[in-house]
Design an enzyme around this catalytic site. Sequence first.
Site, short mmCIF file in Angstrom:
data_model
loop_
_atom_site.label_atom_id
_atom_site.label_comp_id
_atom_site.label_asym_id
_atom_site.label_seq_id
_atom_site.Cartn_x
_atom_site.Cartn_y
_atom_site.Cartn_z
N ASP A 70 0.86 -1.17 0.00
CA ASP A 70 0.00 0.00 0.00
C ASP A 70 0.90 1.23 0.00
O ASP A 70 2.10 1.14 0.29
CB ASP A 70 -0.88 -0.04 1.25
CG ASP A 70 -1.81 1.15 1.35
OD1 ASP A 70 -2.34 1.58 0.31
OD2 ASP A 70 -2.00 1.68 2.46
N LYS A 71 0.35 2.40 -0.30
CA LYS A 71 1.17 3.61 -0.29
C LYS A 71 0.97 4.42 0.99
O LYS A 71 1.90 4.57 1.79
CB LYS A 71 0.83 4.50 -1.50
CG LYS A 71 1.67 5.78 -1.56
CD LYS A 71 1.14 6.76 -2.57
CE LYS A 71 -0.08 7.51 -2.09
NZ LYS A 71 0.18 8.49 -1.02
N PHE A 126 -13.25 21.13 -5.47
CA PHE A 126 -12.33 20.28 -6.24
C PHE A 126 -12.95 18.92 -6.48
O PHE A 126 -13.64 18.37 -5.62
CB PHE A 126 -11.04 20.11 -5.44
CG PHE A 126 -10.11 19.10 -6.05
CD1 PHE A 126 -9.17 19.49 -6.98
CD2 PHE A 126 -10.16 17.76 -5.69
CE1 PHE A 126 -8.31 18.57 -7.54
CE2 PHE A 126 -9.31 16.83 -6.25
CZ PHE A 126 -8.38 17.24 -7.18
N ASN A 142 -8.39 -1.58 4.43
CA ASN A 142 -8.54 -1.83 3.00
C ASN A 142 -7.40 -2.68 2.44
O ASN A 142 -7.41 -3.05 1.27
CB ASN A 142 -8.65 -0.52 2.22
CG ASN A 142 -7.44 0.37 2.41
OD1 ASN A 142 -6.63 0.15 3.32
ND2 ASN A 142 -7.30 1.38 1.58
N ARG A 192 30.70 -37.37 0.46
CA ARG A 192 30.08 -36.07 0.77
C ARG A 192 31.15 -35.01 1.02
O ARG A 192 31.03 -33.88 0.54
CB ARG A 192 29.17 -36.23 1.99
CG ARG A 192 28.56 -34.94 2.49
CD ARG A 192 27.61 -34.35 1.48
NE ARG A 192 27.05 -33.09 1.90
CZ ARG A 192 26.42 -32.25 1.11
NH1 ARG A 192 26.27 -32.54 -0.18
NH2 ARG A 192 25.93 -31.11 1.56
#
Length: 1668
Positions: free
Chosen positions: A632-633, A808, A1079, A1338
């Site tokens: 998310d930002k 706006f 969210n 081995r």
Amino acid sequence: MSFFKRNQPVDEADTDEENDETIDPELRLRTVRTAASAIAESIKSEQRAERRKTMHKRSRFFRSKPVEKKPDPAAVTTPSTQRAGARRNIYVNHSLSAMEMDHDGEPKVRYVRNKVRTTKYTIFTFIPKNLYEQFRRVANLFFLSLVILQLFPIFGAAAGSIAVLPLAFILTVTAIKDGVEDYRRGSLDEEVNTSAATKLGGGWRNPNQPTDSRSWFEKLTGVNAPGKVTKGVRKLRDREAGEAGKGMRVVLNKGGDDVASVLTHDVSQSSLDLPHGRGAGGRRLEDIQSVDSHSYPPTTLGELSKTSLSEGSMSQGKGATEWAQFGSLAQYQQSLHSQSSVGVIDWRKHTGGSARWERTLWKKLEVGDVVLLRDNEQVPADIVVLSTSDSDGLCYLETKNLDGETNLKPRKSCKATSSITSEDDIEKSSFYLDSEPPHQNLYQYHAVLRYKDPTSDEQKQEPVTINELLLRGCAIRNTAWIIGLVVFTGADTKIMLNGGDTPSKRSKIEKETNFNVIVNFGVLTLMCLVAAIFSGLEDARQGTSAQFYEINTDPTSSYIVNAVITFVSCLIAFQNIVPISLYISIEIVKTIQAYFISQDMEMYYYPYDTPCVPKTWNISDDLGQIEYVFSDKTGTLTQNIMEFQKCSVHGISYGEGVTEAQRGAATREGKGDTLDPRELNEKLAKLKHQMISTMERAFKNRYMQADKLTLVSPKFAEDLADRASQQRTYLIAFFRALALCHSVLADKPEPQTEPFTINYKAESPDEAALVAAARDAGFPFLGKSKDTLEIEVMGQSEKYTLLKMLEFNSTRKRMSVILRSPDGRLILYCKGADSVIYERLTKDHDPVLKDQTSKDMESFANNGLRTLCIAYRYLEEDEYLTWSRTYDNATNAIENREDEIDKANELIEHSLIILGATALEDKLQEGVPEAIEMLHRAGIKLWILTGDKLQTAIEIGYSCNLLKNNMDLMILSASTPEQTRAQLEAGLNKIASVLGPPSWDIRKRGFVPGAQASFAVVIDGDTLRHALTPELKELFLNLGTQCETVVCCRVSPAQKALTVNLVKEGRNAMTLSIGDGANDVAMIQEANIGCGLFGLEGSQAAMSADYAFGQFRFLTKLLLVHGRWSYQRVADMHSNFFYKNVIWTFAMFWYLPFNSFDATYLYQYTFILLYNLVFTSLPVIVLGAFDQDINAQAALAFPQLYVRGIRGLEYTRTKFWMYMTDGLYQSAVVFFFPYLVWTLGLSISWSGRGIDSLSDYGTTVAVAAIMAANTYVGLNTHYWTIMTWIVVVGSTIVMLLWIVVYSFFFSSDFIDEVTILFGTMTFWTTVFLSSVICLAPRFIVKYLSTVYYPLDKDIVRELWVKGDLKDQLGLSHRKAKKNSQKINSTLSNLEAAPMFQEQHSRSLSELSAHHNYESAMTSSPNFNATSRQTYLDTPPMSEATDLPPHEPGVQYARVHSNLMQESHLSPPGADHRLISVSPQPSYYSASDLPPASPLPSPRYRYPNGEISSTPPSRRTSVATSRATSIRGAPQAPMPTSPLPAQPRSPNSGLLLPVPQQYGKGPSISDHSAYEMRVRSPPNDEASSRSHGHGYERSASEASYASYATAADDFWPGEEEHVGSNSSHPHAHGGPPPQQHLVVQDFDDDRDTITGGSRRVSTASTWEGGRAM
């Protein structure tokens, strides 16, 4: 209100690619590089989308349509969007319809409770669901079936009932772990569910709920009878002191503050007692405590009781009378009959007056309840606002818990119910809400409020949208009270619908283990089948000794049945090949790993007092394989804090701040050291102090908050203070516009004590930052009363009348206000995106001002700032009046209201004149750019999924260095599936034309930054919706996964989860999601790993996450260190577990031919029981819990090592088969080697007794197998600690001790084994040789692969163990000897450093007649020692392999071992010494230094003309600059000459370390003297004689600063030369210096790895000073 940043000048033609026939959309997609051009392109794409929508509407308008009947206005408000599920009617004092009631008159519909549950289990489902979870593991089913088989004696199990214990133990421990995890979630749920709320109760009844809503169980047990106060509610009320709510009568006054919300008289009181009126318990409404404003989950009950009961009720002034305090009653009574007749209240209706506000718990709320919310409380359910304290019905919401944003979001009440102010009003109301069903979309809601007009009895209705809905989890801000109606509760609320059920996650290795278990089960079946077949054949043979010695031993007379029984018996005997102990060991290991993660102090976040909290313990190994991070930002990458950094006013730019984007760009260009944060902060602090001083002298600003002033510009203060300057007029006009053109709320937190402290609350942090900047610049906005805006202009008060505010929105990208100024003139101020403002400028605008402002905004944008353009115009009265009528008509339009308003706005917003531009920085969280850079270097791709606008996301992408200027950025914006397909295909073609066809080979996963051209995609929400459809998602997946970065904007929570799922499933990639809001819960739960960030108010994301921590930057340590370790450990542990069970089981299998295949045990039964439980379990657990292939610091220094996890190379099927094969080989050795010894040798002990019994032989095989298995695990361990030694060696010793102990207990098959075996050399040599032969292959393979075919991590490990990587990282050695060497080296550096950095003390031997001085020796004389290079400041190392590059500004001394040379440490400068040996060699320590010599300090001239005595290396903070540059190596220019081939790791891109670097190579010729170069590169002659690589050292490898000891001589840098042919005269007229042979050090530490090649810088990056 958030504004978009900027655009380029709009003088160029706006090309619309969709309409341009010359562009083939399938072959070309426009790409951009700079931030400014990216934002310009995004704005253009949005404008094109708007044009397409408009054209689409017009085409529909002109399309012929059938004649339709005009709909009834009463029905038009029913939303057309149909949601899945039944609509719900919620009634208030309104009878239910007959269809909604059953035959008893009770409502048919039952709604879910408001109680939420994020846990996986309940008390009743825990056992069945957990058992189901555990038996999803194939192995557990297999073990269960074996346990059942062992209970039958016919199969010969030694102790069938005991076999149940291991499985029961595993199931129990795993269940306890799961239960603890779930209990923690449940505790958080309970905290939320028992939070306090206030609802209407008393005599008021909710008709939507049945009379008795209890479940049948509750009715059966008789608990929670209707009307009875439950125990929890009673406890709440008791704890809140005084049983709040009893007998309380409340009237809530509109338009006032908290004091106006008062208590009215109790029924039993007379009105004369009103001033002292209290409820039963002495409580007022203010005493009903609200939830603390800084807690989520809401405040605990105990904390509520601590709050003062009278808080908030004492804010009236002392002079106010009691009646004034309680004046709202009088106001209420006066207004009773003057209330608007429009509404739901029937004023004629008489009520009983029994309704009361009651305190209750969140979980007790039901659909249809009426609730009262107070300021700072949290919303307990999804609630429709009926009424608020604001006269206009507004309220403000903070959605931090939902989306991480702290800005306020306005909501409004329904108009019909806005006059409700008391319980009586609610009782007199009658209405119902026709609501849509619950759904996930956080941004949409449609309902209709239906009621009967009390005056006309006419049916009326009102639409209800998301603007009237409060979502659960949000907080009320700046609103005294809200009355609301509960619409959705509990699991139906939007926040919970977006969360979904808590998933059960399983790690990738765990899933892969199922395959390995199935393979082993197949091998086991094959073994048993072989045994059964051959057993049947043996049984069928006639004439064998079995007829005489094994009479009646067969279970049945049928050979076939006997073979089946043998099959099952072998199944039980060989069951260890499918290791039951593996699962319990993994649970133990992952619990330890989770503990270590939680205890890591480097991931502890002090402000929240929280470490990293692992909530899901079983997926820690997935942390080491993450390929995609989805973030998310807001709140995750950013702090959601805006800072006003710069502005441009009338073409002049102001602001000195440096942004994160500038720092990142400087670091990428190799100039990171010039932007040292500490020095910048000091410089800015001085400039800020200077600016404030100038402003304080010029005018009075009582409202300034100096600590919040972010615009630092002394020039601004000077221009503002200069009364004669024309610029002052422009500045005043500009900041006056900022103070007036907005929609913020002014808030005085402490009006009595701090009257001049004003804070601003706004819909967006952008607006608040602009107004706050105006306040601190001397233009404070003081507040709004009705339609009057009051501001101060440099100490002088001004009042403006607000006539209109044109708000706006995302389409307009601008806002305007129309004001009447104090002089009576009308003025319009407009601010918005520059492209929008520039389109509306006046025709005759000054072109120079336009161009300059545009250039400034482009510069701001490219520095990662968000820009706005500010403009104005004066209006004529007639023009305004005419327009006002047009505007009012548009706002009242029934159809196409939005379009009409936009058209009206266009009529007034034109002919503007530019005032200037603003530039805001969205502050990132600490360390975000560095963390993103490190994740990129690790090969991890980052996708940002944000609900923000396109431009905002682009700005943040550039500021946090996720998007870079060397990336080709593609912006996808389409409105139809066809356009989306065209753009996706164009993007794929674009990438294919540059990079060629894509490859999805898993071995090529994890990108290398800078290795090839890089691309990034930005896509908006509408386009993403189309891109995620089944037809297009494959195209989108192909495009996104070929890009380094993808940014998705305007994304809903569901789309976030779909995007994560697309990449996770489509690419089978490991994904991690990180977020901080509700969210983000869906994508957190969808990803393989979900990380949640804690917030100030907690976080729904943190509650739902697998890992929760405080800051994004901790992700690097979690992935690159803990994740990588966990993956490596678990991978090694799995392989070793399968190996040790194969060696044990197959040794028993080899014994079958010798016992007629009848499943006889080779080992004594206790060995079988204890093998996995005691003898071999701890070494693999210690390996899985504590092993480290490389140190944490080395892992962070070389993030490229993480790519092996991305490619899944540590746990492959090839590795699994190799370990299985190794186990098979070793099982043969441990069985057949003792067999050969027993058959070919003499099987007699020292006492003469034979050692040929089964227990003798079987014990020898068992001891050899256990010793080999434990040593094998030790051989695979990288990090040997004391615990490793104790466990590996101790497990074998415990096994030998067990033989000793068990020998003294009587048993039929294990008698005196310690005496028989331990005293024979045969036993010990057999065990030892068997182990050696087992482990030899081995060991040889490990040696060859590490020495000749090393992996990157092997090289780094060698650097760590044998090299000087610890020294370069600044870490101490464990061995004191190495530390003392480091200290000696440091001391020598400290001694050497002053000679070239500052004045220092000198002995007599340092001064010559020509002021040539000789440096002190820095080590004891050692004439054969190898040469080395010393640093004056030892740097850390974090790049690929070689030493870090030379830093400009850092002085280096060249040291050579031959002290008989003319110089041991050559001083810099042009004045070279004669070859002479000092008569007094100087050996001194720091304490022996004589007093400082009186030489003058050198002076330096800087490029800006400044003359200073401070050396450049001091000005640029050597240590910090080195650390900065090492974190991200600069991209060096191309070399000027061919470079020699470097040794390389065959399997990697890392260069091998050069042995000579660590003193192993041959010493350089004694004739060579190391010289410190000051500025100039050596000339050709010096270069031709240089040693080492043989290429010319670049001009920038040493500091440009020169050193001279003369008092007043100035030497310009351009005239200095260093080299064998340079003949610059000495400052004091001395002879020319002797020629020096310049020696190039063998491994030039300037080299950096770029794409696997070594490059040499040919240009200086130093921009500091030069010595005078």
